[in-house]
Design a protein around this motif. Structure first.
Motif, PDB file in Angstrom:
ATOM      1  N   TYR A 277      40.806  41.349  40.949  1.00  0.00           N
ATOM      2  CA  TYR A 277      40.980  42.868  41.481  1.00  0.00           C
ATOM      3  C   TYR A 277      40.011  42.673  42.658  1.00  0.00           C
ATOM      4  O   TYR A 277      38.864  44.022  41.454  1.00  0.00           O
TER       5      TYR A 277
ATOM      6  N   GLU B  31      39.965  45.935  48.161  1.00  0.00           N
ATOM      7  CA  GLU B  31      41.455  45.736  47.857  1.00  0.00           C
ATOM      8  C   GLU B  31      43.015  44.664  48.132  1.00  0.00           C
ATOM      9  O   GLU B  31      43.446  44.396  48.500  1.00  0.00           O
TER      10      GLU B  31
ATOM     11  N   ASN C 284      45.139  53.073  38.907  1.00  0.00           N
ATOM     12  CA  ASN C 284      45.435  51.205  39.199  1.00  0.00           C
ATOM     13  C   ASN C 284      45.777  49.765  38.532  1.00  0.00           C
ATOM     14  O   ASN C 284      45.297  48.752  38.070  1.00  0.00           O
TER      15      ASN C 284
ATOM     16  N   SER D  99      46.929  44.778  40.198  1.00  0.00           N
ATOM     17  CA  SER D  99      45.482  45.470  40.665  1.00  0.00           C
ATOM     18  C   SER D  99      44.370  45.298  39.142  1.00  0.00           C
ATOM     19  O   SER D  99      43.144  46.261  39.591  1.00  0.00           O
TER      20      SER D  99
END
Length: 293
Positions: A200, A205, A132, A175
């Motif tokens: 983030y 999410e 991520n 993210s």
């Protein structure tokens, strides 16, 4: 008298054979009415034939079944091989279809990037521990890729160029938990509301859009795009939609949770966006303050 005729056992055997042949001959004759000896011989002969024919047919049938099983096995083996080939072909088709859809979506974005030069690239590396956070693409300095350039997919912004080598570049995703990873954004509406994408929420999410004025009217499902005010990112790149809004601890600003338009988890084809407009000079900014892109 010769010794041959004196052998009673041999004589009896010959006579028995002659009688048996005679009886078989009588049994084969077509008669409407048979005598009981003829009937007896005929029935006995038929029973003997049945006794020997059944095992013979059974053995022949057994070998025939074995041959059929072997043929079936070979046929199933070939069919299984064909099924494996078909499964692989279907997987290849799905992969090509997805890649084609991604490329078509990216090409459609060119009309929205009239002031910018797009550089198409493919993801070639991704660390599972930093899934991520970062990814690597197959375009670098020789292709005009530079640090801080925006990176998008067909569905929206995914991040920026963190560093660029000669033939590859590292992309920092939106993210990423890096606190310096900030994007200047605007919420579209009758009165635009400006803020900074910074942070983030891994559980939800969702991206965090901070520093929204407390008096700004922000509603669910409003679109969030890049403002272009940071001087690096172009204006109008899709970031996502507002999911919910909440005031900060002091009540001076608001924070919006934004559902990203792009899927950060599954990224294969991207486009690096080169801004053609001259980048403003931030040298007069307060020392230590990071740029809002």
């Amino acid at each position: 008298m010769p010794q041959f005729f004196l052998n009673k056992r041999l004589i009896i055997l010959l006579v028995s054979i002659i009688l048996l042949v005679a009886l078989i001959g009588f049994s084969l004759k077509e008669k409407d009415n048979l005598t009981w000896p003829e009937q007896f011989v005929k029935d006995t002969t038929g029973w003997v034939q049945t006794v020997f024919s059944r095992p013979a047919h059974y053995v022949a049938g057994f070998f025939s079944n074995v041959q059929d099983l072997q043929n079936t096995y070979q046929e199933n083996k070939k069919l299984k091989s064909r099924l494996d080939e078909l499964a692989k072909l279907e997987a290849d088709v799905q992969e090509l279809k997805k890649e084609n859809d991604d490329l078509r979506g990216i090409l459609d974005k060119k009309d929205d990037l009239r002031s910018f030069s797009p550089i198409q690239a493919t993801v070639i590396g991704r660390n599972p521990d930093l899934w991520n956070e970062l990814l690597i693409i197959n375009k670098g300095k020789v292709n005009g890729v530079k640090k801080n350039m925006a990176v998008i997919t067909a569905n929206g912004l995914i991040g920026k160029v963190k560093s660029s080598n000669q033939f590859s570049a590292t992309i920092q995703l939106l993210s990423s938990m890096d606190h310096t990873n900030r994007i200047s954004a605007v919420i579209q509406g009758k009165k635009p509301a400006y803020g900074i994408i910074n942070g983030y929420d891994e559980k939800k999410e969702l991206l965090l859009l901070k520093r929204i004025p407390s008096k700004a009217s922000v509603k669910k499902n409003q679109m969030v795009i890049t403002s272009g005010l940071g001087g690096v990112f172009p204006k109008g790149l899709t970031i996502g939609k507002v999911v919910e809004v909440e005031p900060d601890e002091n009540g001076l600003t608001q924070t919006a949770y934004v559902q990203p338009g792009a899927n950060f988890y599954d990224v294969e084809n991207v486009m690096v966006v080169k801004r053609e407009m001259m980048q403003p000079d931030f040298s007069d900014e307060i020392e230590g303050e990071e740029e809002d892109l």
